[in-house]
Design a protein around this motif. Structure first.
Motif, mmCIF file in Angstrom:
data_model
loop_
_atom_site.group_PDB
_atom_site.id
_atom_site.type_symbol
_atom_site.label_atom_id
_atom_site.label_comp_id
_atom_site.label_asym_id
_atom_site.label_seq_id
_atom_site.Cartn_x
_atom_site.Cartn_y
_atom_site.Cartn_z
ATOM 1 N N GLU A 284 44.196 -79.055 3.968
ATOM 2 C CA GLU A 284 43.079 -78.533 3.164
ATOM 3 C C GLU A 284 41.842 -78.356 4.035
ATOM 4 O O GLU A 284 41.517 -79.207 4.849
ATOM 5 C CB GLU A 284 42.774 -79.503 2.022
ATOM 6 N N SER A 285 41.160 -77.227 3.852
ATOM 7 C CA SER A 285 39.915 -76.976 4.571
ATOM 8 C C SER A 285 38.877 -76.385 3.630
ATOM 9 O O SER A 285 39.210 -75.666 2.691
ATOM 10 C CB SER A 285 40.151 -76.026 5.754
ATOM 11 N N ARG A 286 37.617 -76.708 3.915
ATOM 12 C CA ARG A 286 36.473 -76.135 3.196
ATOM 13 C C ARG A 286 35.540 -75.572 4.250
ATOM 14 O O ARG A 286 34.869 -76.322 4.958
ATOM 15 C CB ARG A 286 35.761 -77.194 2.356
ATOM 16 N N CYS A 287 35.516 -74.275 4.361
ATOM 17 C CA CYS A 287 34.728 -73.599 5.385
ATOM 18 C C CYS A 287 33.481 -73.001 4.748
ATOM 19 O O CYS A 287 33.577 -72.240 3.773
ATOM 20 C CB CYS A 287 35.572 -72.518 6.054
ATOM 21 N N VAL A 288 32.305 -73.354 5.261
ATOM 22 C CA VAL A 288 31.033 -72.845 4.742
ATOM 23 C C VAL A 288 30.319 -72.122 5.879
ATOM 24 O O VAL A 288 29.878 -72.750 6.852
ATOM 25 C CB VAL A 288 30.160 -73.982 4.189
ATOM 26 N N ILE A 289 30.223 -70.798 5.767
ATOM 27 C CA ILE A 289 29.621 -69.968 6.817
ATOM 28 C C ILE A 289 28.217 -69.554 6.387
ATOM 29 O O ILE A 289 28.028 -68.937 5.334
ATOM 30 C CB ILE A 289 30.471 -68.713 7.072
ATOM 31 N N ASN A 290 27.229 -69.899 7.185
ATOM 32 C CA ASN A 290 25.846 -69.521 6.920
ATOM 33 C C ASN A 290 25.550 -68.186 7.586
ATOM 34 O O ASN A 290 25.683 -68.064 8.811
ATOM 35 C CB ASN A 290 24.886 -70.592 7.443
ATOM 36 N N ALA A 291 25.155 -67.208 6.778
ATOM 37 C CA ALA A 291 24.813 -65.878 7.289
ATOM 38 C C ALA A 291 23.432 -65.518 6.755
ATOM 39 O O ALA A 291 23.305 -64.885 5.703
ATOM 40 C CB ALA A 291 25.853 -64.853 6.868
ATOM 41 N N GLU A 292 22.395 -65.986 7.459
ATOM 42 C CA GLU A 292 21.006 -65.865 7.010
ATOM 43 C C GLU A 292 20.871 -66.512 5.632
ATOM 44 O O GLU A 292 21.099 -67.709 5.488
ATOM 45 C CB GLU A 292 20.557 -64.402 7.031
ATOM 46 N N ASP A 293 20.533 -65.747 4.581
ATOM 47 C CA ASP A 293 20.370 -66.363 3.266
ATOM 48 C C ASP A 293 21.607 -66.181 2.384
ATOM 49 O O ASP A 293 21.521 -66.296 1.155
ATOM 50 C CB ASP A 293 19.127 -65.819 2.557
ATOM 51 N N LEU A 294 22.753 -65.902 3.007
ATOM 52 C CA LEU A 294 24.030 -65.882 2.304
ATOM 53 C C LEU A 294 24.882 -67.057 2.779
ATOM 54 O O LEU A 294 24.719 -67.540 3.896
ATOM 55 C CB LEU A 294 24.802 -64.580 2.575
ATOM 56 N N VAL A 295 25.787 -67.491 1.923
ATOM 57 C CA VAL A 295 26.759 -68.522 2.291
ATOM 58 C C VAL A 295 28.135 -68.030 1.868
ATOM 59 O O VAL A 295 28.338 -67.667 0.706
ATOM 60 C CB VAL A 295 26.445 -69.871 1.614
ATOM 61 N N ILE A 296 29.075 -67.995 2.816
ATOM 62 C CA ILE A 296 30.451 -67.633 2.488
ATOM 63 C C ILE A 296 31.260 -68.924 2.475
ATOM 64 O O ILE A 296 31.324 -69.642 3.477
ATOM 65 C CB ILE A 296 31.036 -66.635 3.510
ATOM 66 N N GLU A 297 31.860 -69.224 1.335
ATOM 67 C CA GLU A 297 32.570 -70.481 1.149
ATOM 68 C C GLU A 297 34.047 -70.184 0.899
ATOM 69 O O GLU A 297 34.393 -69.457 -0.022
ATOM 70 C CB GLU A 297 31.978 -71.225 -0.044
ATOM 71 N N ILE A 298 34.907 -70.756 1.739
ATOM 72 C CA ILE A 298 36.345 -70.497 1.636
ATOM 73 C C ILE A 298 37.093 -71.821 1.548
ATOM 74 O O ILE A 298 36.970 -72.675 2.443
ATOM 75 C CB ILE A 298 36.868 -69.684 2.827
ATOM 76 N N PHE A 299 37.843 -71.985 0.487
ATOM 77 C CA PHE A 299 38.689 -73.156 0.291
ATOM 78 C C PHE A 299 40.143 -72.743 0.484
ATOM 79 O O PHE A 299 40.596 -71.748 -0.086
ATOM 80 C CB PHE A 299 38.497 -73.716 -1.120
ATOM 81 N N GLU A 300 40.867 -73.494 1.315
ATOM 82 C CA GLU A 300 42.282 -73.186 1.548
ATOM 83 C C GLU A 300 43.108 -74.462 1.573
ATOM 84 O O GLU A 300 42.763 -75.422 2.260
ATOM 85 C CB GLU A 300 42.478 -72.441 2.870
ATOM 86 N N GLN A 301 44.202 -74.448 0.821
ATOM 87 C CA GLN A 301 45.272 -75.430 0.955
ATOM 88 C C GLN A 301 46.543 -74.662 1.308
ATOM 89 O O GLN A 301 46.925 -73.747 0.578
ATOM 90 C CB GLN A 301 45.496 -76.211 -0.335
ATOM 91 N N SER A 302 47.166 -75.013 2.417
ATOM 92 C CA SER A 302 48.422 -74.367 2.814
ATOM 93 C C SER A 302 49.177 -75.312 3.723
ATOM 94 O O SER A 302 48.656 -76.355 4.143
ATOM 95 C CB SER A 302 48.165 -73.021 3.492
ATOM 96 N N GLU A 303 50.406 -74.949 4.044
ATOM 97 C CA GLU A 303 51.302 -75.890 4.703
ATOM 98 C C GLU A 303 51.139 -75.950 6.213
ATOM 99 O O GLU A 303 51.595 -76.899 6.852
ATOM 100 C CB GLU A 303 52.751 -75.539 4.336
ATOM 101 N N ALA A 304 50.515 -74.953 6.820
ATOM 102 C CA ALA A 304 50.296 -74.958 8.270
ATOM 103 C C ALA A 304 48.849 -75.328 8.568
ATOM 104 O O ALA A 304 47.941 -75.087 7.758
ATOM 105 C CB ALA A 304 50.617 -73.598 8.869
#
Length: 458
Positions: A284-304
């Motif tokens: 499981e990963s929670r990736c939070v990318i800061n792009a100036e005043d935007l935030v891209i948030e990606i949650f992934e659960q996978s087997e690799a």
């Protein structure tokens, strides 16, 4: 003078007794555990008799029990330190009894919260009028892979066809998103609102855009925007591995999920190895990318360990927005929207049953003619009682597409709960579609329809 002296003596005696209470507590082998067990009995009675207040009083109960168990432990340590072996051992043995009793209380609390009485009797004396057209919600949608229009879903599933490696490194390439946001934020907002593949909504004061998936021929927003293999019927298709995924853009600069301890925060363009934990027996990963005043948030659960879905999602969004970044106008928006994103005809409003009575999915095709936010209101038909006022507006709000041609329809869909009423006791409810213009003009009702519904129970 004698009465004053007597009063002073009484005060001194009270002070002495108060000072002796901690000593009596910690020097005793039975008082700390007796207090703890008395609290367990009292809280058990409260859980059985005052279940309506359980959500309010249970945190206080939990803190009191935790403090009382700590007191038993400290008394045991103190008595052992003072070489009062019998008392110390008795404290520790009784501490085990207190733990068992406390866990029993917690079990009762959980059982009560799940199976306690939850009928509110809202619909007991209501009847469905026979002289009004009342529509039943459509049957629950069957899980199935999305259609060809959902190229995002297809890209992510294709990424799972490879076994994946052990490297969770990710490069946060969001250049096209950042470019269109910098140069023409209104165009980005109009694209997100017009596309059925995105749901743009406000939650707790912040604005978000969450990626929506197709299930069969319909776009559908799952609760909180999470999608799994089972949502697309892939449980019967051995070729697709297990996964769970969500992609959200924080348009106000804040991530939607508040669990940041396990999140990997990174800036746009940065390369990092993502923090991995375990969830549902997957990486499981929670990736939070800061792009100036935007935030891209990606949650992934996978087997690799490799973040195949996260990489595929970023790549697809970049490809999707690259043309719009070069030509930020309505013509480009229309050209990059998924097929059948804009329909011609009369407005459509449907409700779909979900997996339990009281849980529903909406499907709306409408054109407000200007930018703004759509939301639902609902009323019991015969008495006009408002239904789930705050939660319904919060769960149904969505910025929707618009154009100058009234017959062009744009999509809105969400998942919500109606709390009033009980299972097996249906009643008629008038659902209204309301629109709040970005211009600041007054809210206006666009459409209404009467449905036969039930309330949700625990």
């Amino acid at each position: 003078m004698r009465s004053a002296a007597d009063f002073s003596v009484r005060c001194e005696n009270i002070k002495m007794r108060l000072k002796n209470i901690p000593a009596a507590y910690f020097n005793s082998w039975w008082i700390p555990s007796a207090i703890c067990l008395a609290l367990v009995v009292a809280f058990t009675a409260a859980a059985l008799l005052c279940w309506n207040w359980l959500a309010v009083i249970s945190p206080v109960m939990f803190v009191c029990l935790a403090i009382s168990c700590l007191g038993v432990l400290l008394a045991g340590v103190w008595n052992l330190f003072r070489t009062r072996w019998a008392k110390g051992v008795a404290n520790l043995v009784l501490l085990l009894v207190c733990f068992v009793a406390s866990f029993g209380w917690l079990g009762l609390l959980m059982l009560e919260s799940m199976s306690g009485p939850s009928e509110d009797g809202f619909a007991d004396n209501l009847s469905i009028p026979s002289d009004v057209e009342v529509v039943e919600p459509l049957n629950e949608r069957v899980a199935a892979p999305g259609g060809a229009e959902d190229t995002f879903q297809q890209s992510l599933l294709a990424s799972l066809s490879s076994a994946g490696n052990d490297d969770p490194t990710l490069t946060a390439d969001v250049s096209a998103l950042l470019e269109i946001h910098q140069n023409s934020p209104s165009t980005l907002m109009r694209f997100l609102a017009a596309s059925p593949s995105w749901r743009v909504f406000r939650e707790h004061g912040d604005l978000f855009a969450t990626r929506r998936w197709m299930m069969g021929p319909k776009w559908r927003y799952n609760l909180h925007g999470y999608y799994t293999r089972h949502d697309i019927g892939a449980w019967s298709q051995g070729g697709i591995p297990n996964f769970q995924f969500r992609l959200t853009i924080g348009l106000s600069g804040n991530p939607q999920a508040r669990m940041q301890l396990k999140a990997t925060r990174m800036d746009a363009g940065q390369t990092r190895s993502l923090i991995l934990s375990t969830g549902n027996q997957m990486h499981e990963s929670r990736c939070v990318i800061n792009a100036e005043d935007l935030v891209i948030e990606i949650f992934e659960q996978s087997e690799a360990r490799e973040r195949r879905l996260t990489k595929a999602a970023l790549s697809h969004v970049e490809k999707e927005l690259s043309q719009l970044a070069k030509h930020p106008d309505w013509t480009t928006i229309r050209s990059i929207l998924p097929a059948d994103s804009i329909r011609d005809g009369d407005p459509i409003f449907e409700l779909w049953n979900s997996f339990q009575p009281g849980l529903y999915d909406s499907e709306i095709w409408i054109n407000p003619g200007e930018p703004g936010i759509l939301y639902l209101r609902a009323f019991e038909l015969t008495k006009g009682t408002p239904l789930s006022v705050e939660s319904l507006k919060e769960k149904s709000n969505e910025w929707i597409g618009w154009s100058d041609h009234p017959k062009e329809l744009f999509f809105s869909n969400t998942h919500f709960t109606v709390y009033e009423g009980d299972w097996g006791n249906p009643y008629a409810a008038r659902f209204e579609i309301w629109f709040c213009p970005d211009s600041g003009a007054d809210d206006r009702k666009l459409m209404e329809r009467i449905f036969k519904i039930e309330g949700w129970q625990r």
